[in-house]
Design an enzyme around this catalytic site. Sequence first.
Site, PDB file in Angstrom:
ATOM      1  N   GLU B  54     -11.644  17.571  17.944  1.00 25.67           N
ATOM      2  CA  GLU B  54     -10.442  18.405  18.093  1.00 25.67           C
ATOM      3  C   GLU B  54      -9.377  18.107  17.037  1.00 25.67           C
ATOM      4  O   GLU B  54      -8.613  18.982  16.651  1.00 25.67           O
ATOM      5  CB  GLU B  54      -9.852  18.246  19.491  1.00 25.67           C
ATOM      6  CG  GLU B  54     -10.690  18.876  20.600  1.00 25.67           C
ATOM      7  CD  GLU B  54     -11.768  17.951  21.150  1.00 25.67           C
ATOM      8  OE1 GLU B  54     -11.987  16.863  20.554  1.00 25.67           O
ATOM      9  OE2 GLU B  54     -12.390  18.300  22.163  1.00 25.67           O
ATOM     10  N   PHE B 116     -10.456  15.854  37.327  1.00 23.66           N
ATOM     11  CA  PHE B 116     -11.347  15.571  36.208  1.00 23.66           C
ATOM     12  C   PHE B 116     -10.826  16.254  34.940  1.00 23.66           C
ATOM     13  O   PHE B 116     -10.482  17.431  34.957  1.00 23.66           O
ATOM     14  CB  PHE B 116     -12.759  16.064  36.528  1.00 23.66           C
ATOM     15  CG  PHE B 116     -13.713  15.894  35.373  1.00 23.66           C
ATOM     16  CD1 PHE B 116     -14.055  14.623  34.922  1.00 23.66           C
ATOM     17  CD2 PHE B 116     -14.247  16.998  34.723  1.00 23.66           C
ATOM     18  CE1 PHE B 116     -14.913  14.462  33.843  1.00 23.66           C
ATOM     19  CE2 PHE B 116     -15.106  16.838  33.648  1.00 23.66           C
ATOM     20  CZ  PHE B 116     -15.443  15.569  33.206  1.00 23.66           C
ATOM     21  N   GLN B 117     -10.743  15.493  33.869  1.00 23.81           N
ATOM     22  CA  GLN B 117     -10.253  15.979  32.575  1.00 23.81           C
ATOM     23  C   GLN B 117      -8.860  16.595  32.665  1.00 23.81           C
ATOM     24  O   GLN B 117      -8.533  17.535  31.949  1.00 23.81           O
ATOM     25  CB  GLN B 117     -11.243  16.965  31.934  1.00 23.81           C
ATOM     26  CG  GLN B 117     -12.534  16.265  31.496  1.00 23.81           C
ATOM     27  CD  GLN B 117     -13.397  17.109  30.571  1.00 23.81           C
ATOM     28  OE1 GLN B 117     -13.375  18.328  30.623  1.00 23.81           O
ATOM     29  NE2 GLN B 117     -14.173  16.452  29.734  1.00 23.81           N
ATOM     30  N   LYS B 166      -7.138  26.629  34.302  1.00 30.02           N
ATOM     31  CA  LYS B 166      -8.359  27.447  34.308  1.00 30.02           C
ATOM     32  C   LYS B 166      -8.234  28.664  35.222  1.00 30.02           C
ATOM     33  O   LYS B 166      -8.732  29.741  34.899  1.00 30.02           O
ATOM     34  CB  LYS B 166      -9.538  26.578  34.757  1.00 30.02           C
ATOM     35  CG  LYS B 166     -10.877  27.262  34.562  1.00 30.02           C
ATOM     36  CD  LYS B 166     -12.013  26.318  34.906  1.00 30.02           C
ATOM     37  CE  LYS B 166     -13.354  27.016  34.753  1.00 30.02           C
ATOM     38  NZ  LYS B 166     -14.458  26.131  35.139  1.00 30.02           N
ATOM     39  N   MET B 473      -3.424   1.465  -0.743  1.00 27.98           N
ATOM     40  CA  MET B 473      -1.963   1.422  -0.757  1.00 27.98           C
ATOM     41  C   MET B 473      -1.457   0.180  -0.022  1.00 27.98           C
ATOM     42  O   MET B 473      -0.522  -0.484  -0.480  1.00 27.98           O
ATOM     43  CB  MET B 473      -1.390   2.700  -0.126  1.00 27.98           C
ATOM     44  CG  MET B 473       0.111   2.833  -0.271  1.00 27.98           C
ATOM     45  SD  MET B 473       0.646   2.808  -1.997  1.00 27.98           S
ATOM     46  CE  MET B 473       0.734   4.559  -2.370  1.00 27.98           C
TER      47      MET B 473
END
Lengths: 167, 573
Positions: B54, B116-117, B166, B473
């Site tokens: 993602e 969940f999630q 959802k 760096m």
Amino acid sequence: MPKSDKAMHTLSVYVANKPGALARIAQVFARRGFNIESLVVSPAIDGHFSRMTITSSGAPEGLEQIIKQMVKLVDVLHCIDHTYDKSVMKEMGLIKIAVDSEGRSEALQIAEHYGCKTVDLTSESMILQVVGSPAKIDALEEMIAKFRIIELVRTGKVVMSRGQKTT
Amino acid sequence: MTNIPIEGGQAIIRCLENEGVEYIFGYSGGSVIPIFDAMVTTETKIKFVLVRHEQGATHMADGYARATGKPAVVLVTSGPGATNTLTGIMTAHMDSVPMIVLTGQSVSWMLGKDAFQEADIFGITMPVVKHSYLVKKTNDLPRIIREAFHISTTGRPGPVLIDIPKDISAGPCTADLHAEMDIPGYKLDTSVDNDTILEIAEALAKSKRPLILAGHGALISRADGSLKAFAEKARIPVTNTLLGKGVFPETHELSLGMLGMHGTAYANKAICECDLLLNIGSRFDDRILGKPDEFCTDATIIHIDIDASEIGRMIQPQITCVADAKTAIDELVKHVPELETTDWRKHLDGYKTKYPLKFKRQGGLKMQHVIDEFYKLSEGKACVATDVGQHQMWAAQFYKTDSGYNWLSSGGAGTMGFGLPACIGAAFGRPDDLHICFIGDGGFQMTFFELATAALHKLPIKIVVLNNHYLGMVRQWQELFYEDRTSGVDLEGNPDFVKLAESFGIKGFNLRRPGDVKRVLQNALDYNDGPCLINCEVEKTDNVFPMIPAGAPIGDMLIELPTKKLEKPTGST
């Protein structure tokens, strides 16, 4: 709560009544290490909007930045610093003191002087309701402290501009 | 109101179509299945790009937006899918890049119950978005999407997140898809105060040594043409920030190139010596200020910015102008005469001659050599994406940018792993252009799996891995300020990047010797069957100069490696 509001800034914020608006505003203060001393939120006349009065202490230049950041928030319509504009600033306090029949009359005398209402009375305690400037409530607190203060709850101040000026 | 309800997911897709969305970058998951289903059932023309992580989706959308000026959409699932977008959202937020992030969410009635999630992505992202929504009614979707695009792309742009449970995306939508917006707190002031413009013009007329500092804001407002006309008319030298690369042609005789920590010596000297600094759309980032208290103390500072909260935040200007950059310049140009700056420009040209950007051609392969050669071979016309670190600064120095939207680099956030997906996103937006991604071996390994996305779509990108087997760096800082005590910077165990590329079906080139640079890069340029990767085995311990130690005044700029020991810098990173 500090006894003096000299270093305090009183801001009125007019915001859209949307979820998360308060969290976003609180974050503006928190991220810059400013403490919110008091916060009052209530619906505006138009229920789509809310009124907030925020009291915060900190360096003036930091506060200027906070106001700009708040105004930048999509939900904020305007934010005004009322610290120096002599607006009407009022607060309500509820003070529960331990007082029995012996001290009651003195307590009531003090209460009357400050225009308090006695909103609860038992044989060992009473609750005084006081409305006024934060300084007045500070002064009452000091006077009434000769009795044991069991609990003290203050609403935090609300502000309104005088005359035709917008809050 | 329409009578026949459509599904929330379908309403979302239709609304995105109405906004002119070309691409959705994303990753599927349980809570967004209704939206993914709607992409099929609506037979939408919007193209969906399945990424590999993602974070990659957000950087692709970011690169697409920076390269085209148009917003792209990110679509991910709830929970970890949503939290994986956080770095990309913050990167876009820091650099004022428009982006719409749609996150799936658990069903409404499970919110706050650790379903969940489930992740409170609305709360988690609050400090790094321009605005965000948690949708509570399916019929709100059209209004919210319209508002999101408006907010994201106007004023000072930024990412807007929409969290969609959802049941909302699966529920029936009967609302008008062209819903009215309801954002009374969002005000766009497009005017410019005429008195302020006259005040700026007057200050410029008095100035003997004026300097324009052009930032990303000028580019966002598409002020490049106006800026060129203005600078040329008034004969004022121009320096640009890292993100301002391209807003004024860096090969123009009036250009001093990039200023700041690793900017050109002449730009930084100009900052120290100017008597007027006209900042157009830069936020006076700490990378260019050095020590704020000692920044341009003898100059009149003028700050033009569309975001009022940027004015006076780092530097208190003498003249303040809250306005869109292009609008302001177009007004200003009417009132500014040709200024007598010949001596000043000659003086600065002297610095250009005395302190040119340079690198030693002897010894092993240098990053600067690769970048410089690619600049020449591509005639400076590529759309360049970089990652973060030494190679980024050298790319900024040696790959001159002459036009807007051709420089994609994570400036404010300094996000490693940005380069490759950003380059991919840009290539989706501009498939007919040449895209070069300069990237270090460190940052490349953070998001290299997006090679799959690049290969699958045969994107015209040249991935130049400037491989020094170090986090260069940080190693440079450790060498300069920590008595060369290297710690946590040795990338031992790097894979063979050419073999890695080949495993994705991507053509790979190895480049080890300075003598081969031209030939190998030309071969890479000539390769036109999708992406290719050039693994450049560069010198391990080179250092970027000029350098202003963090927090030091600009006058303390180091032109080359100092012989004496340096104090630890006081500024941040």
